[in-house]
Design a protein around this motif. Structure first.
Motif, mmCIF file in Angstrom:
data_model
loop_
_atom_site.group_PDB
_atom_site.id
_atom_site.type_symbol
_atom_site.label_atom_id
_atom_site.label_comp_id
_atom_site.label_asym_id
_atom_site.label_seq_id
_atom_site.Cartn_x
_atom_site.Cartn_y
_atom_site.Cartn_z
ATOM 1 N N ARG A 1 18.115 47.624 30.903
ATOM 2 C CA ARG A 1 19.144 47.747 29.722
ATOM 3 C C ARG A 1 19.110 48.633 29.109
ATOM 4 O O ARG A 1 20.034 49.314 28.371
ATOM 5 C CB ARG A 1 19.011 46.526 29.363
ATOM 6 N N SER B 1 16.786 46.402 36.806
ATOM 7 C CA SER B 1 16.336 45.142 35.991
ATOM 8 C C SER B 1 17.548 44.272 36.277
ATOM 9 O O SER B 1 18.847 44.745 36.533
ATOM 10 C CB SER B 1 15.710 44.983 34.825
ATOM 11 N N ARG B 2 17.488 43.041 36.389
ATOM 12 C CA ARG B 2 18.951 42.213 36.444
ATOM 13 C C ARG B 2 19.878 42.399 35.372
ATOM 14 O O ARG B 2 21.039 42.490 35.442
ATOM 15 C CB ARG B 2 18.443 40.682 36.494
ATOM 16 N N VAL C 1 15.288 44.464 41.125
ATOM 17 C CA VAL C 1 14.035 43.722 41.568
ATOM 18 C C VAL C 1 13.742 42.539 40.759
ATOM 19 O O VAL C 1 14.139 42.617 39.532
ATOM 20 C CB VAL C 1 13.266 44.911 41.255
ATOM 21 N N THR D 1 14.867 37.009 41.412
ATOM 22 C CA THR D 1 16.239 36.792 42.004
ATOM 23 C C THR D 1 16.913 38.086 42.704
ATOM 24 O O THR D 1 17.761 38.165 43.341
ATOM 25 C CB THR D 1 17.272 36.209 41.213
ATOM 26 N N SER E 1 12.003 45.684 29.781
ATOM 27 C CA SER E 1 11.125 45.133 28.776
ATOM 28 C C SER E 1 9.925 44.312 29.432
ATOM 29 O O SER E 1 8.911 44.307 28.937
ATOM 30 C CB SER E 1 11.861 44.003 28.000
ATOM 31 N N GLN F 1 10.552 37.284 34.912
ATOM 32 C CA GLN F 1 11.167 37.458 36.175
ATOM 33 C C GLN F 1 11.454 38.710 36.849
ATOM 34 O O GLN F 1 11.546 38.841 38.181
ATOM 35 C CB GLN F 1 12.783 36.963 35.971
ATOM 36 N N HIS F 2 11.325 39.798 35.946
ATOM 37 C CA HIS F 2 11.386 40.967 36.374
ATOM 38 C C HIS F 2 9.855 41.242 37.105
ATOM 39 O O HIS F 2 9.583 41.743 38.254
ATOM 40 C CB HIS F 2 11.535 41.970 35.489
ATOM 41 N N ASN G 1 9.212 53.036 27.470
ATOM 42 C CA ASN G 1 9.764 52.054 26.697
ATOM 43 C C ASN G 1 9.548 52.591 25.290
ATOM 44 O O ASN G 1 8.437 53.116 24.760
ATOM 45 C CB ASN G 1 9.275 50.558 26.979
ATOM 46 N N LEU H 1 13.654 56.943 26.169
ATOM 47 C CA LEU H 1 13.919 57.287 27.621
ATOM 48 C C LEU H 1 14.990 58.427 27.737
ATOM 49 O O LEU H 1 14.483 59.280 28.686
ATOM 50 C CB LEU H 1 14.231 56.070 28.555
#
Ligand code: FAD
Length: 334
Positions: free
Chosen positions: A223, A249-250, A264, A267, A282, A286-287, A301, A320
């Motif tokens: 994000r 990322s999601r 990645v 899910t 971050s 889940q990532h 980051n 970044l």
């Protein structure tokens, strides 16, 4: 000095190994073997005993002959029939069951891919067995290890089923060498089961870059990239400079910065490249579930407290939008 890595050393050297027999279900597309599906063979090698591979679809005799060269396989069974080309589980499951019954295998392994996840529960139901999903280790012929809760807990499962139906995590069972083997190739049985489902079409994202699931290097954006325009401006040049696949990322996918096929994580896809370089991610659990087995994790980051730094081997605290172009430039000039 000979060394076996944990995932390839056979467990059994006793008489028991001779009684174990694996059927490794392989995947193919348009007459080409999906090499990552050979993870099922690696699981069979780890288990010990004989290994037969299985493939079905149109023009699969050539695929079977190709697979026969992979190390560890004794026999490849193929079923030539266009009805199995797309791997629809409604007719593929009865096909596999007929071939399992004929061969009397003790263990059936398939990759924990969309194909394996779709097919194996049906096979298990037809054989009155309980499927074991997404294993990362084989402790013995009846005991297997699998991550649960997005990798936050590890479960050890023991099965008393006579035929064990198992999907394996590709990153834990790297494909064997695809040259040097000399398996026999044989035609299997075809029950020609009715298929109530019809294949209509598929809409796949096209890319010339390495396949995300099996790439040696992955660069991933989150994000922190702020927009699709910035994602497209910064990530592809970095990926090209490294010869890497692109992941996301999601949050980046949900915000429309990147295609869904690039996700990645829990899910999304599981990756374990030699290098996972991420920017503006971050490090949510889940990532991490999808990339923490990467050999080297590098993170950019701007927040020094970001959880990604707890798993990163190399960290760069900074913006970044400055650091990614700078890194890309340095890599290009090498
Ligand atoms: P954020 O958490 O918002 O992090 C953005 C990071 O970018 C921050 O650390 C920030 O410091 C940094 N940043 C911002 N600007 C800059 C800059 N200019 N320079 C440098 N750094 C900057 N997530 C996945 O990724 N994959 C999954 O498969 C997945 N599955 C999920 C399943 C479930 C059931 C649930 C509930 C969640 C799932 N999630 C998944 C979502 C997950 O919880 C996080 O929301 C998501 O991973 C956050 O993505 P992110 O790190 O890109 O975004």
């Amino acid at each position: 000095q000979l060394q076996f890595s944990p995932s390839t050393a056979p467990l059994q050297h006793s008489a028991l190994a001779r009684l174990l027999s694996t059927l490794a279900v392989l995947e193919q597309k348009d007459g080409k073997l999906n090499v990552s599906s050979l993870a099922a063979v690696t699981a069979g090698v780890k288990l010990g005993g004989s290994i037969t591979a299985f493939v079905a679809g149109s023009g699969v005799k050539a695929v079977a002959e190709d697979a026969a060269k992979a190390k560890g396989i004794e026999k490849v069974i193929y079923v030539e029939n266009g009805a199995y080309e797309k791997g629809l589980p409604e007719n593929y499951a009865p096909l596999l069951v007929e071939n399992i019954k004929k061969g009397g295998y003790t263990h059936i392994f398939a990759g924990h891919s969309a194909f394996g996840k779709n097919l194996m529960p049906r096979v298990a139901a037809l054989l009155d067995s309980q499927q074991i999903s997404d294993i990362t280790e084989i402790e013995s012929e009846d005991t297997f290890v699998r991550p649960i809760y997005a990798g936050n807990a590890i479960m050890t499962v023991q099965s008393s089923d006579s035929t064990k139906i198992i999907t394996v995590r590709g990153t834990a069972f790297p494909a064997p060498e695809t040259e040097g083997g000399s398996a026999t190739v044989e035609e299997g049985v075809d029950p020609k089961a009715e298929c109530p489902t019809e294949w209509i079409a598929e809409d796949l994202a096209q890319s010339d870059r390495p396949d995300l699931s099996s790439a040696e290097k992955v660069v991933s954006g989150g994000r922190g990239l702020k927009s699709k325009e910035e994602f497209d401006r910064l990530m592809p040049p970095l990926a090209d400079a490294l010869g890497a696949a692109i992941g996301a990322s999601r949050a980046a996918v949900d915000s429309g910065f990147a295609d869904n096929s690039l996700q990645v994580g829990q899910t999304g896809k599981n990756v374990a490249p030699q290098l996972y370089l991420c920017a503006g991610i971050s490090g949510a659990i889940q990532h991490l579930a999808g990339m923490k087995d990467s050999k080297v994790i590098a993170a950019i980051n701007k927040d020094p407290e970001a959880p990604i730094f707890q798993v990163a081997d190399v960290g760069l605290v900074g913006d970044l939008f400055e650091k990614v172009p700078e890194l890309t430039q340095k890599l290009k000039s090498q």
